[in-house]
Design a protein around this motif. Sequence first.
Motif, PDB file in Angstrom:
ATOM      1  N   GLY A 191      -4.609  -2.506   3.856  1.00 12.12           N
ATOM      2  CA  GLY A 191      -4.681  -2.011   4.959  1.00 12.12           C
ATOM      3  C   GLY A 191      -3.249  -2.069   5.705  1.00 12.12           C
ATOM      4  O   GLY A 191      -2.239  -2.157   4.873  1.00 12.12           O
ATOM      5  N   GLY A 192      -3.233  -2.250   7.041  1.00 11.92           N
ATOM      6  CA  GLY A 192      -1.977  -2.379   7.777  1.00 11.92           C
ATOM      7  C   GLY A 192      -0.990  -3.321   7.219  1.00 11.92           C
ATOM      8  O   GLY A 192       0.256  -2.953   7.004  1.00 11.92           O
TER       9      GLY A 192
ATOM     10  N   LYS B  69       1.394   6.072  13.825  1.00 14.02           N
ATOM     11  CA  LYS B  69       1.411   7.049  13.210  1.00 14.02           C
ATOM     12  C   LYS B  69       1.024   8.171  14.068  1.00 14.02           C
ATOM     13  O   LYS B  69       1.298   9.453  13.894  1.00 14.02           O
ATOM     14  CB  LYS B  69       0.571   7.140  11.976  1.00 14.02           C
TER      15      LYS B  69
ATOM     16  N   ALA C  72      -4.784   9.638   4.983  1.00  9.66           N
ATOM     17  CA  ALA C  72      -4.081   9.355   6.395  1.00  9.66           C
ATOM     18  C   ALA C  72      -3.217  10.416   6.643  1.00  9.66           C
ATOM     19  O   ALA C  72      -3.043  11.123   7.747  1.00  9.66           O
ATOM     20  CB  ALA C  72      -3.463   8.083   6.575  1.00  9.66           C
TER      21      ALA C  72
ATOM     22  N   LYS D  94     -12.044  -4.652  15.750  1.00  8.18           N
ATOM     23  CA  LYS D  94     -11.309  -3.150  15.958  1.00  8.18           C
ATOM     24  C   LYS D  94     -12.571  -2.182  16.911  1.00  8.18           C
ATOM     25  O   LYS D  94     -11.990  -1.436  17.317  1.00  8.18           O
ATOM     26  CB  LYS D  94     -11.149  -2.725  14.998  1.00  8.18           C
TER      27      LYS D  94
ATOM     28  N   TYR E 101     -10.974   6.024   2.833  1.00  9.31           N
ATOM     29  CA  TYR E 101      -9.509   6.204   3.545  1.00  9.31           C
ATOM     30  C   TYR E 101      -8.591   5.509   3.010  1.00  9.31           C
ATOM     31  O   TYR E 101      -8.573   4.406   2.563  1.00  9.31           O
ATOM     32  CB  TYR E 101      -9.956   5.597   5.025  1.00  9.31           C
ATOM     33  N   ASN E 102      -7.706   6.251   2.690  1.00  8.81           N
ATOM     34  CA  ASN E 102      -6.348   5.643   2.014  1.00  8.81           C
ATOM     35  C   ASN E 102      -5.170   6.237   2.708  1.00  8.81           C
ATOM     36  O   ASN E 102      -5.244   7.050   3.549  1.00  8.81           O
ATOM     37  CB  ASN E 102      -6.491   5.713   0.503  1.00  8.81           C
ATOM     38  N   VAL E 103      -3.863   6.090   2.051  1.00  6.64           N
ATOM     39  CA  VAL E 103      -2.749   6.596   2.560  1.00  6.64           C
ATOM     40  C   VAL E 103      -2.511   8.150   2.431  1.00  6.64           C
ATOM     41  O   VAL E 103      -2.387   8.735   3.262  1.00  6.64           O
ATOM     42  CB  VAL E 103      -1.212   6.185   1.959  1.00  6.64           C
TER      43      VAL E 103
ATOM     44  N   VAL F 156      -9.442   5.697  12.378  1.00  7.69           N
ATOM     45  CA  VAL F 156      -9.269   5.328  10.949  1.00  7.69           C
ATOM     46  C   VAL F 156      -8.529   4.125  10.921  1.00  7.69           C
ATOM     47  O   VAL F 156      -7.640   4.030  11.324  1.00  7.69           O
ATOM     48  CB  VAL F 156      -8.502   6.469  10.107  1.00  7.69           C
ATOM     49  N   LYS F 157      -9.251   3.171  10.250  1.00  8.08           N
ATOM     50  CA  LYS F 157      -8.573   1.832  10.058  1.00  8.08           C
ATOM     51  C   LYS F 157      -9.450   1.101   9.284  1.00  8.08           C
ATOM     52  O   LYS F 157     -10.731   1.345   8.841  1.00  8.08           O
ATOM     53  CB  LYS F 157      -8.310   1.141  11.215  1.00  8.08           C
TER      54      LYS F 157
ATOM     55  N   LEU G  10       0.892  -1.416   0.030  1.00  5.23           N
ATOM     56  CA  LEU G  10       0.079   0.015   0.148  1.00  5.23           C
ATOM     57  C   LEU G  10       1.030   1.280   0.004  1.00  5.23           C
ATOM     58  O   LEU G  10       1.360   1.878   1.029  1.00  5.23           O
ATOM     59  CB  LEU G  10      -1.183  -0.176   1.127  1.00  5.23           C
TER      60      LEU G  10
ATOM     61  N   GLY H 121      -1.210  -3.184  14.985  1.00  5.27           N
ATOM     62  CA  GLY H 121      -1.681  -1.840  14.601  1.00  5.27           C
ATOM     63  C   GLY H 121      -0.363  -1.057  14.387  1.00  5.27           C
ATOM     64  O   GLY H 121       0.704  -1.396  14.604  1.00  5.27           O
ATOM     65  N   THR H 122      -0.419  -0.282  13.333  1.00  6.02           N
ATOM     66  CA  THR H 122       0.528   0.655  13.154  1.00  6.02           C
ATOM     67  C   THR H 122       0.039   2.093  12.835  1.00  6.02           C
ATOM     68  O   THR H 122       0.751   3.017  13.123  1.00  6.02           O
ATOM     69  CB  THR H 122       1.146   0.256  11.640  1.00  6.02           C
ATOM     70  N   GLY H 123      -1.525   2.146  12.581  1.00  3.94           N
ATOM     71  CA  GLY H 123      -2.186   3.451  12.660  1.00  3.94           C
ATOM     72  C   GLY H 123      -1.699   4.113  14.098  1.00  3.94           C
ATOM     73  O   GLY H 123      -1.395   5.328  14.284  1.00  3.94           O
TER      74      GLY H 123
END
Length: 823
Positions: free
Chosen positions: A125-126, A669, A642, A561, A637-639, A554-555, A81, A664-666
Amino acid sequence: MTQQTAPIAIRERTVDAFTREFLRELNFGQGVDVERSSVNDRYLALARTVRHYLMTRWIETLRHQWEHQAKSVAYLSAEYLLGRQLDNALLASDLTDIARTSVESLGIDFDELRDAEIEPGLGNGGLGRLAACFVDSLATMNIPAVGYGIRYEYGIFEQTFVDGWQVEKADDWLRLGSPWEFPHPEAAVEVGFGGTTEDHEVDGEKRRRWVPAWNVLGVPYNYMVPGYENGRVNTLRLWSARATHAFDLQIFNSGDYEEAVRAQTFAENISKVLYPEDSTPQGKELRLQQQYFFVACSLRDFLDRVLLRGFDLHNLPERVTFQLNDTHPVIAVPELMRILVDERGWKWDEAWAVTQRVFAYTCHTLLPEALEVWSVELLGRLLPRHLEIIYRINEEFLEVVRTRWPDDELRLRRMSIIAEHPERAVRMAFLATVAGVKVNGVAELHSQLLRDKVLADFAELWPDKFTNVTNGITPRRFLKLANPGLSDLITEAIGDGWVTDLDRLEGLLPLADDAEFRRRFREVKAANKLRLVDMLAHRDGSTIDPDTMLDVMVKRLHEYKRQMLKLLHVISLYEQVTRGRLDIADVTPRTFAFGAKAAPGYRMAKQIIGLINAVGRTINDEPALEGRLRIVFPANYNVTLAECLIPAADLSEQISLAGKEASGTGNMKFMLNGALTIGTDDGANVEIRQLVGDDNFFLFGLDEPAVEKVVAAGYRPTSFYESIPNLRHALDLVARGTFSGGDRSVFEPIVSNLLSEDRFLVLADFQAYVDAQARVDVAYADTEGWTRSAVINVARAGFFSSDRSMRDYLDRIWHARQVATRP
Ligand SMILES: *Cc1c(COP(=O)(O)O)cnc(C)c1O
């Protein structure tokens, strides 16, 4: 050619030189003059100009790699992504200012060109975003590496809302052409499918071979992966499926034109579209075709083109680790065995000894439904030889288990790579675990749960095989590019070393107590909110109040979740205010932001999206709530979204049920951009909280052992519904059709699911969540204290650089070395 030719370099990094290149690209590349050029012409010319500056480095990196033959990492991932490429290329080559000045000197709006780029959404996603962060870090850390994947013609669907319901549109990201890819049809690789297996003889020795029924061609498309200002450009090689000529012609000659066309379409379908299921593989035949397709191409490519001619494959472990990003590429294991045993004539044990040392497996989940299995029927039909090889791997593996635990039939059945129920199927995670040098989880808690639960038998057998590498994110994209205001402030305070050494953010710690720094920190946040307001107004025509707390979740939309938890809180606030049980003046003004795509076939997730939008319509139209409570749910929702949303956020929602979110990486960020987290003890939240301390994190909810207990005791969601009035009122509002024009049936599935099953314990955690939100309100009211916490969050985020993840992979798994391409 005997003489080595140095690549032609554009050495002049001046505005004039850049402008000359840009105009040359417009005139000769696009065939237009400036005056008559479209935005797309200009974007393409700009992208190609930047590309030229990186090209010399790319060629030099490849030459260097060829000459040194150092150990490489081959990252195998079905998803990348990437996000937009232009900004990142400008950043890596330090050309942003030159490019802007140059383009603007021609009277062209630079930002309009940046916005013209359609992001390649080749991931869900992630997991896909992680792969993109990793290739960025590999390049920046001078690690010889190549990323392999699929060039989907259609990436993750574009989400639109119609009456608040998700409607998917095809993501035709290539419609205007991509200036970032380099196709190499001459290097196409043939891949077989179907057919039969048979014995035959080679030099008097019996061998097995596969006779496929049909073939496709894999055409490699190369993408540059520039390191940050370090002269290295690594390669991302994505495969596109084409029909083979031989196949077409045969049918065509027989006079069946339609059949020939059909065959071509059939072949090209393989790389046509990304499956939009995140964490819930469907076991579809085309998906297995995709997996084998890209893995077979990649292995062939590495063995035949990256290695020197005549390389002794017994030494393969010294030259490469194939890192398997989840189970999607695991079919590479039997493929390598097939190449060594069938094609090269190696003895089985000899081949297995090498195979076992070149693969490593990253597991990304804890959800049982996310563990990929392929039915024996399908796998045997599509890849008959691979199934035979898997059977043999399993036989020998079960011998090992039998030796260790004699007479333990139950354990044998548990550990078998072949599941017997509900149908005979290959458990890909088990195959990866048996074959891998190492198996890693993606956060401390996740790795521990892998060892203790999901793969416990294997951890008992091979304790040293299991390790952890906590995920990370690239600070280049998620701070330097996404948040220029904060980047500048940080650089002014501690210098710019943080961009490649994120631990230096620790230097900000003393500044948390510096009132002037905090004031400027808030100024940056406020400016980022204004940027978001502008963007949303442009994009969807939605308005938000920049003076409210921005509370963001956002995810991907997934029940585990728990977007519902946040939504129930909002509904409850609305219910209390409109019923006069809560004075609106006592409610902290908040904008509740959501962003989430649902898998098109995931009905409950789509219902929840419908409900978020329905609640949004109701509360956003309520005069009493004007300026106090608002829901905003930008579609798709996309990069790119974000990068605009996260820097503006005050509060980050990481509220999965404990034990369900691998990492999780959101969450990382948001932390890096100075948002505080409200979160459960799950995934990398655990590590975030350890780093920032309890005073700077809003923890709530059951932890993993408590969840286990509740479930074991027989969870009854209605007991919470009955005993918590605000929860009951909120759910009743939904049940009564308040958000669906009085129609009770519309959201009935959500309500009845929560009241009967509630698999992810939304009701059980509701009160704890609401209490934590009350603590958030109190903390937010203390502006200075809040900012202080936000600065501490940024200062402690260094650990979450994906550069650190790469260092951990190097030390614990790959044992490769960093190789500078430039002295
Ligand atoms: C980071 C990212 C994700 C992953 O978010 P989680 O909160 O970790 O699930 C998903 N989608 C996009 C576009 C991202 O940038």
